[in-house]
Design a protein around this motif. Sequence first.
Motif, PDB file in Angstrom:
ATOM      1  N   LYS A 270     -30.028 -10.715 -19.846  1.00  0.00           N
ATOM      2  CA  LYS A 270     -30.348 -10.163 -21.299  1.00  0.00           C
ATOM      3  C   LYS A 270     -31.761  -9.888 -21.467  1.00  0.00           C
ATOM      4  CE  LYS A 270     -30.035 -12.098 -26.004  1.00  0.00           C
ATOM      5  NZ  LYS A 270     -29.682 -10.467 -26.600  1.00  0.00           N
TER       6      LYS A 270
ATOM      7  N   GLY B 288     -25.694  -3.405 -25.188  1.00  0.00           N
ATOM      8  CA  GLY B 288     -25.017  -4.056 -24.258  1.00  0.00           C
ATOM      9  C   GLY B 288     -24.741  -3.165 -23.180  1.00  0.00           C
TER      10      GLY B 288
ATOM     11  N   ALA C 208     -16.012 -14.481 -25.046  1.00  0.00           N
ATOM     12  CA  ALA C 208     -16.076 -12.939 -24.351  1.00  0.00           C
ATOM     13  C   ALA C 208     -14.845 -12.787 -23.195  1.00  0.00           C
ATOM     14  CB  ALA C 208     -17.372 -13.058 -23.341  1.00  0.00           C
TER      15      ALA C 208
ATOM     16  N   TYR D 146     -21.212 -11.642 -26.652  1.00  0.00           N
ATOM     17  CA  TYR D 146     -22.703 -12.520 -26.219  1.00  0.00           C
ATOM     18  C   TYR D 146     -22.398 -13.786 -27.144  1.00  0.00           C
ATOM     19  CZ  TYR D 146     -27.364 -13.989 -26.218  1.00  0.00           C
ATOM     20  OH  TYR D 146     -28.300 -14.969 -25.818  1.00  0.00           O
ATOM     21  N   ARG D 147     -21.784 -13.831 -28.347  1.00  0.00           N
ATOM     22  CA  ARG D 147     -21.751 -14.970 -29.162  1.00  0.00           C
ATOM     23  C   ARG D 147     -20.260 -15.335 -29.125  1.00  0.00           C
ATOM     24  NH1 ARG D 147     -26.709 -17.443 -30.428  1.00  0.00           N
ATOM     25  NH2 ARG D 147     -28.324 -15.766 -30.513  1.00  0.00           N
TER      26      ARG D 147
ATOM     27  N   TRP E 243     -24.609  -4.166 -19.492  1.00  0.00           N
ATOM     28  CA  TRP E 243     -23.954  -5.296 -19.287  1.00  0.00           C
ATOM     29  C   TRP E 243     -22.553  -5.116 -19.109  1.00  0.00           C
ATOM     30  CZ3 TRP E 243     -22.593  -9.345 -23.698  1.00  0.00           C
ATOM     31  CH2 TRP E 243     -22.287 -10.404 -23.072  1.00  0.00           C
TER      32      TRP E 243
ATOM     33  N   ARG F  40     -22.961  -2.434 -31.884  1.00  0.00           N
ATOM     34  CA  ARG F  40     -23.674  -3.814 -32.134  1.00  0.00           C
ATOM     35  C   ARG F  40     -23.687  -3.882 -33.547  1.00  0.00           C
ATOM     36  NH1 ARG F  40     -28.895  -5.793 -28.793  1.00  0.00           N
ATOM     37  NH2 ARG F  40     -29.004  -7.973 -29.562  1.00  0.00           N
TER      38      ARG F  40
ATOM     39  N   TYR G 153     -20.756  -5.904 -29.349  1.00  0.00           N
ATOM     40  CA  TYR G 153     -21.706  -6.720 -28.521  1.00  0.00           C
ATOM     41  C   TYR G 153     -21.712  -8.182 -28.806  1.00  0.00           C
ATOM     42  CZ  TYR G 153     -26.184  -8.569 -26.821  1.00  0.00           C
ATOM     43  OH  TYR G 153     -27.166  -9.299 -26.387  1.00  0.00           O
ATOM     44  N   GLU G 154     -21.602  -8.652 -30.109  1.00  0.00           N
ATOM     45  CA  GLU G 154     -21.796  -9.865 -30.750  1.00  0.00           C
ATOM     46  C   GLU G 154     -20.623 -10.694 -30.157  1.00  0.00           C
ATOM     47  OE1 GLU G 154     -24.704  -7.295 -33.033  1.00  0.00           O
ATOM     48  OE2 GLU G 154     -22.409  -7.302 -32.654  1.00  0.00           O
TER      49      GLU G 154
END
Length: 347
Positions: A284, A61, A260, A256-257, A64, A197, A252-253
């Motif tokens: 993504k 990521g 943020a 993204y999850r 991003w 990640r 990263y998680e």
Amino acid sequence: SILLQGQQFPLLARAPSLCSILVPHGSLSPARALPPRPRDEGTAPGRSHRFLIAMRNTHVGSRWVSSLLRSHPQVASYREWFKLYRCCAEPPRAGRAPQLKPGMACPQVGDGASLPALWNHTLAQWFVATERRFEETRRAGGKGAWVGFKNLLPVDIAPQRPRQPCGALGEARRRGLEDAFFGALASLGVRVVCLHRANVLAQATSAAVRANPARGAVLRSGVLLRRAAEEAHFLGVCARQAARVPVFVVGYEELYRGDAQAVLAALQRFLGLEPRRLASSTSKHGPANHTARVANAAELAASPVLRAMLRADFGADPAAERAAAGCPPVAWQPKLKAASAVPRAGG
């Protein structure tokens, strides 16, 4: 350690524990004033704030996150520039010389002392050149007041891979190069964002699907466990070097999850920025449901670590997952200071 192709690879002996991978985001070192810069890199008014988004593997990521930071009106964030991370301190093994872009020569092969000097020179060159490019807007507090780029750590800082082109290094030599690289960052007043990640299975699925979108990914457990060990080792490097430079770790998680905007606000405070809502124009590449694209999921589930990673949200709330797994507290992770406590000059 394990012997592969005549070389020792200590991190492949066993899978890392979940506790070594589930590291909550936050500052690894107190947000503090950085060491004085060299005279020609002084901390005069208008001097920029510098940062590096460091990672161990691709598909974590980084593009991003760079795009998110670049959406801040004061930040000029770039993709990879420092390609010299591919240079080797020891001669490359036969037929495996690193591939560099034209005009990017490595130091003399075997001259380990020249590699840290090269890091110092090229890092300083990049930051100074970028600051000059944004001279007018930077002095007005606009674009370029914060400058940075993302990059993999130099190959000799990471544990050796079976197919890595560089010659093998002993642990003492590798640790010395690690100190030299982060010492170069410290001398230039660079803050380090360690991006990792936790779910390396999702990372590998993303890479496989991008290479061949029409096929299900067949992943090898040995490769995945090695990557998990590399991520754990990378987090250990960040923790060690937090005594030398200010370091912030982010997963990263979590972006993204998880929450943020809360993570990004903490990251901006760490860099000394006034937090804003950040946005990205990137999309993504990997599948949202990576498990559905893994052709041999049942085989991978035989490993406790990989079985945990088959959950899409693995690593999204590392603090809660650490507690559920019975992991000890992360002793080297203090709470972030408030934004007002982050030095504005020279940081």
